[in-house]
Design an enzyme around this catalytic site. Structure first.
Site, PDB file in Angstrom:
ATOM      1  N   GLU A   1       4.199 -12.703 -16.128  1.00 24.55           N
ATOM      2  CA  GLU A   1       3.728 -11.607 -15.261  1.00 24.55           C
ATOM      3  C   GLU A   1       3.397 -10.348 -16.065  1.00 24.55           C
ATOM      4  O   GLU A   1       2.647  -9.492 -15.597  1.00 24.55           O
ATOM      5  CB  GLU A   1       4.742 -11.301 -14.173  1.00 24.55           C
ATOM      6  CG  GLU A   1       6.031 -10.673 -14.621  1.00 24.55           C
ATOM      7  CD  GLU A   1       6.933 -10.320 -13.454  1.00 24.55           C
ATOM      8  OE1 GLU A   1       6.444 -10.089 -12.339  1.00 24.55           O
ATOM      9  OE2 GLU A   1       8.148 -10.259 -13.652  1.00 24.55           O
TER      10      GLU A   1
ATOM     11  N   TRP B   1      -3.712  -2.064  -1.396  1.00 27.03           N
ATOM     12  CA  TRP B   1      -3.594  -3.313  -2.180  1.00 27.03           C
ATOM     13  C   TRP B   1      -4.187  -4.389  -1.282  1.00 27.03           C
ATOM     14  O   TRP B   1      -3.617  -4.722  -0.245  1.00 27.03           O
ATOM     15  CB  TRP B   1      -2.125  -3.594  -2.490  1.00 27.03           C
ATOM     16  CG  TRP B   1      -1.888  -4.656  -3.508  1.00 27.03           C
ATOM     17  CD1 TRP B   1      -2.113  -4.580  -4.845  1.00 27.03           C
ATOM     18  CD2 TRP B   1      -1.390  -5.989  -3.269  1.00 27.03           C
ATOM     19  NE1 TRP B   1      -1.778  -5.755  -5.463  1.00 27.03           N
ATOM     20  CE2 TRP B   1      -1.339  -6.639  -4.531  1.00 27.03           C
ATOM     21  CE3 TRP B   1      -0.980  -6.673  -2.145  1.00 27.03           C
ATOM     22  CZ2 TRP B   1      -0.892  -7.944  -4.686  1.00 27.03           C
ATOM     23  CZ3 TRP B   1      -0.524  -7.983  -2.298  1.00 27.03           C
ATOM     24  CH2 TRP B   1      -0.500  -8.601  -3.542  1.00 27.03           C
TER      25      TRP B   1
ATOM     26  N   LYS C   1       8.980 -13.336 -16.579  1.00 21.71           N
ATOM     27  CA  LYS C   1       8.709 -12.056 -17.240  1.00 21.71           C
ATOM     28  C   LYS C   1       7.523 -12.174 -18.182  1.00 21.71           C
ATOM     29  O   LYS C   1       6.631 -11.321 -18.197  1.00 21.71           O
ATOM     30  CB  LYS C   1       9.956 -11.604 -17.993  1.00 21.71           C
ATOM     31  CG  LYS C   1      11.019 -11.034 -17.084  1.00 21.71           C
ATOM     32  CD  LYS C   1      10.624  -9.651 -16.608  1.00 21.71           C
ATOM     33  CE  LYS C   1      11.189  -9.223 -15.289  1.00 21.71           C
ATOM     34  NZ  LYS C   1      10.957 -10.076 -14.154  1.00 21.71           N
TER      35      LYS C   1
ATOM     36  N   ASN D   1      -0.502   0.084   6.337  1.00 24.79           N
ATOM     37  CA  ASN D   1       0.055  -0.879   5.388  1.00 24.79           C
ATOM     38  C   ASN D   1       0.602  -2.030   6.224  1.00 24.79           C
ATOM     39  O   ASN D   1       1.327  -1.818   7.179  1.00 24.79           O
ATOM     40  CB  ASN D   1       1.182  -0.231   4.569  1.00 24.79           C
ATOM     41  CG  ASN D   1       1.806  -1.204   3.594  1.00 24.79           C
ATOM     42  OD1 ASN D   1       1.241  -2.256   3.323  1.00 24.79           O
ATOM     43  ND2 ASN D   1       2.979  -0.866   3.096  1.00 24.79           N
TER      44      ASN D   1
ATOM     45  N   LYS E   1       4.799  -4.007  -6.424  1.00 22.95           N
ATOM     46  CA  LYS E   1       6.256  -3.875  -6.572  1.00 22.95           C
ATOM     47  C   LYS E   1       6.991  -4.535  -5.414  1.00 22.95           C
ATOM     48  O   LYS E   1       8.037  -5.127  -5.600  1.00 22.95           O
ATOM     49  CB  LYS E   1       6.650  -2.392  -6.644  1.00 22.95           C
ATOM     50  CG  LYS E   1       8.148  -2.180  -6.877  1.00 22.95           C
ATOM     51  CD  LYS E   1       8.624  -2.850  -8.137  1.00 22.95           C
ATOM     52  CE  LYS E   1      10.113  -2.793  -8.305  1.00 22.95           C
ATOM     53  NZ  LYS E   1      10.579  -3.653  -9.424  1.00 22.95           N
TER      54      LYS E   1
ATOM     55  N   CYS F   1       0.875  -1.174   0.000  1.00 26.46           N
ATOM     56  CA  CYS F   1       0.000   0.000   0.000  1.00 26.46           C
ATOM     57  C   CYS F   1       0.908   1.219   0.000  1.00 26.46           C
ATOM     58  O   CYS F   1       2.060   1.147   0.363  1.00 26.46           O
ATOM     59  CB  CYS F   1      -0.874   0.001   1.246  1.00 26.46           C
ATOM     60  SG  CYS F   1      -1.812  -1.499   1.398  1.00 26.46           S
TER      61      CYS F   1
ATOM     62  N   HIS G   1      11.497 -35.830 -19.147  1.00 23.33           N
ATOM     63  CA  HIS G   1      10.900 -36.525 -17.986  1.00 23.33           C
ATOM     64  C   HIS G   1       9.445 -36.118 -17.783  1.00 23.33           C
ATOM     65  O   HIS G   1       9.000 -35.930 -16.656  1.00 23.33           O
ATOM     66  CB  HIS G   1      11.736 -36.214 -16.748  1.00 23.33           C
ATOM     67  CG  HIS G   1      13.149 -36.679 -16.866  1.00 23.33           C
ATOM     68  ND1 HIS G   1      13.509 -38.008 -16.832  1.00 23.33           N
ATOM     69  CD2 HIS G   1      14.284 -35.992 -17.099  1.00 23.33           C
ATOM     70  CE1 HIS G   1      14.821 -38.114 -17.007  1.00 23.33           C
ATOM     71  NE2 HIS G   1      15.324 -36.897 -17.160  1.00 23.33           N
TER      72      HIS G   1
ATOM     73  N   GLU H   1      13.713 -16.969 -15.416  1.00 19.14           N
ATOM     74  CA  GLU H   1      13.415 -15.533 -15.404  1.00 19.14           C
ATOM     75  C   GLU H   1      12.664 -15.120 -16.661  1.00 19.14           C
ATOM     76  O   GLU H   1      11.710 -14.337 -16.595  1.00 19.14           O
ATOM     77  CB  GLU H   1      14.711 -14.727 -15.258  1.00 19.14           C
ATOM     78  CG  GLU H   1      14.539 -13.220 -15.289  1.00 19.14           C
ATOM     79  CD  GLU H   1      13.641 -12.675 -14.177  1.00 19.14           C
ATOM     80  OE1 GLU H   1      13.334 -13.436 -13.231  1.00 19.14           O
ATOM     81  OE2 GLU H   1      13.219 -11.518 -14.258  1.00 19.14           O
TER      82      GLU H   1
HETATM   83  C1  AGP Z   1       9.852  -9.665 -10.479  1.00 16.65           C
HETATM   84  O1  AGP Z   1       9.535  -9.239 -11.816  1.00 16.65           O
HETATM   85  C2  AGP Z   1       8.631  -9.777  -9.620  1.00 16.65           C
HETATM   86  N1  AGP Z   1       7.916  -8.550  -9.620  1.00 16.65           N
HETATM   87  C3  AGP Z   1       8.856 -10.404  -8.261  1.00 16.65           C
HETATM   88  O2  AGP Z   1       9.121 -11.750  -8.505  1.00 16.65           O
HETATM   89  C4  AGP Z   1      10.013  -9.846  -7.380  1.00 16.65           C
HETATM   90  O3  AGP Z   1      11.254 -10.163  -7.952  1.00 16.65           O
HETATM   91  C5  AGP Z   1       9.921 -10.550  -6.008  1.00 16.65           C
HETATM   92  O4  AGP Z   1       8.700 -10.174  -5.422  1.00 16.65           O
HETATM   93  C6  AGP Z   1      11.077 -10.215  -5.070  1.00 16.65           C
HETATM   94  O5  AGP Z   1      11.094  -8.836  -4.805  1.00 16.65           O
HETATM   95  P1  AGP Z   1      12.382  -8.220  -4.034  1.00 16.65           P
HETATM   96  O6  AGP Z   1      13.568  -8.423  -4.918  1.00 16.65           O
HETATM   97  O7  AGP Z   1      12.037  -6.784  -3.828  1.00 16.65           O
HETATM   98  O8  AGP Z   1      12.528  -8.978  -2.736  1.00 16.65           O
END
Ligand code: AGP
Length: 607
Positions: free
Chosen positions: A490, A76, A487, A102, A602, A2, A506, A483
């Site tokens: 998400e 949030w 990407k 928050n 974020k 939040c 497998h 990764e």
């Molecule tokens: C990454 O694109 C994601 N938004 C998410 O996996 C992020 O990397 C994860 O929440 C960890 O965040 P941090 O590095 O701030 O701990």
């Protein structure tokens, strides 16, 4: 998750608060609200959806007052649906108190039982409304609202960053934090408190990073920081923030994410700052710690993938055995068997991820030194770690982490070289050769990124309607495959699975058909022949293959994407932006909310 901002000063407070919330939008939210005092009352205006809906309601607010003290919140959802009745601020039953919060109060149901028994009623399902009414109840036997606030917080178990306003004290804001970010901004004739620095950066660069278990009482011209336990005053260092707001603007790119992908050359340069001396690595932050006999890397999401990638370097260059674990698993393990001279490394861009912070605390309870690798100065993980390395990547605004991973990979490479120097895992010449390659990355990427972006755009148009994707890699490319898949899913909401290439036979290969393409990291390294075999297995089942590879390799696949060659594992610094750009272009082409994908925040500061 939040966004919170409180303001007391000489300006009309509501516009300051709304603009501050707008600069915190990237944290993800589904409702917003403000509170301000006037004519002896607290006024609260809330709305679901984006800030524009709140501004619409404020425009019709009858009050003709122009308050100079207000607080705001973007929510949030954690407890209760994202509807207006659950939006913050929440008020006490008697209307004397308003609160924004928050975090999660884990024992709020228990606290609510006492309050309901005493006749309190609740209009929301939130823990916040319980907390603000607990303060009303505790004030009946307290000398003032500050003592009641502190007593209620001591009874609350869980995480919080809160602001509180009292009808009887217009112009005063109380705030407190426990395992959730809250920063205090000192202005001239005005003071701020917020979840993150961009909220008030246009007004002041002087900040105090509040610690867990502290309360601050602020007015336009005064502030006190007090210990929650006994309300003793606490003196804090005042930091000056070097960021300019431009650093958090888009600088001409369509999205923060694209800007941050193209910032990666700069990020590598900045990561080197202060870490080289006479042609060798220096990491003063680690000098007081022994070279670990075994390293446990713990993180979430993209940061976890960085850790998996870093393991190859730490083991191969520094001969440090490494195990890498997801924080949400590590924190609940029955018994993590630590040996003498083990070390834990927690990686977190935000430094506020709840699972990673909990893992740090669990490790410290076992008496193990915990090293933090963070991007946010003064974040909770940064302050609680035994030692902290900052990635110096600057603010990462886009929810999807891009430059943060690049900066983490650089720091892991420098750590491996630093420990290799201390335990003679590499000769000086070997280190210098590697450092020269790392130092050449900014120019290499600067030159390569525009062509990579163009190729990503071409391929995105061809594959944007795909509903399923595999990403395959071996060795140091396996974390990159994970990764790349993260990407894509998400950002574009396309199902994508990252897999160890050798694992396909497998079971997962049963999924392959012409509508289920596979993105393969086929870089020029010792495992390439094995990867080529895996590509053939996929093609034998009519699966289409995109090969991310190097110039001059003989590939017979549906689509070839050639990127500049680097010796493994440094090739990952070139493959990573390619994966990021592909996902970015697919998501943008599909019209997705690239910088704030649905359901994401974020920083995941709750479990
Ligand atoms: C990454 O694109 C994601 N938004 C998410 O996996 C992020 O990397 C994860 O929440 C960890 O965040 P941090 O590095 O701030 O701990």
């Amino acid at each position: 998750m939040c966004g919170i901002i409180g303001y007391a000063g000489h300006r009309p407070a509501v516009p300051v608060v709304i603009e501050g919330l707008r600069r915190l939008e990237y944290r993800g939210y589904d409702s917003a609200g403000v509170a301000f005092s006037g004519h002896g009352n607290l006024h609260v205006v809330r709305a679901t959806g984006k800030l524009a809906a709140l501004e619409e309601k404020l425009a019709h607010e009858e009050s003709v007052i122009t308050p100079t003290c207000a607080m705001g919140h973007t929510r949030w959802a954690t407890h209760g649906a994202p509807v207006e009745r659950n939006a913050h601020p929440h008020c006490s039953n008697d209307g004397s108190l308003a609160m924004v919060h928050n975090g999660i109060i884990e024992n709020f149901q228990e606290l609510k039982v006492e309050l309901v028994a005493k006749g309190y009623t609740f209009s929301s399902e939130t823990d916040t409304e319980v907390l603000v009414n607990l303060i009303e109840e505790r004030r009946k036997n307290a000398p003032d609202v500050l003592h009641a606030f502190a007593e209620a917080l001591r009874e609350a178990h869980g995480t919080y960053a809160v602001c509180l306003m009292d009808r009887a004290e217009p112009g005063v804001i109380y705030a407190a934090r426990m395992s959730a970010p809250l920063i205090f901004g000192l202005g001239t004739g005005e003071n701020f408190v917020a979840s993150d620095i961009p909220a008030f950066l246009p007004f002041t660069r002087k900040v105090i990073f509040l610690e867990d278990g502290e309360i601050v009482r602020l007015t336009a011209t005064t502030y006190e920081v007090l210990h929650l336990e006994d309300l003793r005053p606490k003196v804090h260092e005042i930091h000056t923030i070097a960021w300019d707001m431009q650093a958090a603007q888009k600088s001409g790119y369509r999205h923060f994410m694209l800007k941050e992908i193209f910032e990666q050359p700069r990020v590598i340069l900045d990561g080197f700052a202060g870490r080289m001396h006479e042609g060798d690595v220096v990491l003063k932050e680690l000098d007081a710690l022994p070279v670990p006999r075994r390293l446990h890397i713990v993180a979430c999401g993209t940061s976890y993938h960085s850790g998996l990638w870093g393991r190859h370097l730490l083991e191969h260059w520094a001969h440090v055995p490494v195990q890498v674990e997801i924080a949400s698993e590590f924190r609940y393990r029955e018994a993590v068997l630590f040996d003498k001279d083990d070390m834990v490394l927690v990686i977190s861009q935000s430094g506020e991820t709840a699972d990673t912070l909990a893992a740090l605390r669990a490790a410290k309870k076992c008496g193990v030194p915990v090293l933090g690798l963070c991007n946010v100065v003064g974040s909770s993980i940064a302050r609680e770690a035994s030692a902290v390395l900052y990635t110096q990547a600057g603010p990462e605004i886009s929810v999807a982490s891009t430059k943060a991973m690049c900066s983490q990979m650089l720091m892991l490479a420098l750590m491996a070289l630093y420990w290799a120097r201390r335990n003679e895992g590499m000769t000086l010449q070997e280190r210098r050769t590697t450092l020269a390659l790392l130092a050449g990355l900014p120019d290499l990427l600067d030159a390569a990124l525009p062509a990579m972006h163009q190729r990503a755009r071409e391929l995105s148009r061809k594959y944007a309607q795909t509903r399923n994707f595999f990403y395959l890699g071996r060795g140091h490319c396996y974390p990159l495959a994970l990764e790349g898949a993260l990407k894509l899913k998400e950002l574009s909401y396309i199902h994508a699975e990252g897999y160890a290439a050798g694992e396909m036979k497998h079971g997962p290969i049963a999924l392959i058909d012409p509508s289920f393409p596979t993105f393969v990291l086929a870089l020029d390294d010792a495992l390439l022949p094995k990867v080529v075999s895996n590509m053939v297995e996929v093609q034998a089942r009519q699966g289409k293959v995109i090969a991310l590879t190097n110039e001059g390799l003989d590939m017979h696949v549906e689509d070839i994407w050639e990127i500049p060659r680097l010796p493994s594992p440094l090739a990952g610094f070139v493959a990573l932006p390619a994966l990021q750009l592909f996902s970015y272009e697919v998501a943008d082409y599909l019209g997705k909310d690239v910088d704030q994908p649905r359901n994401l925040a974020k920083s995941v500061t709750v479990e």
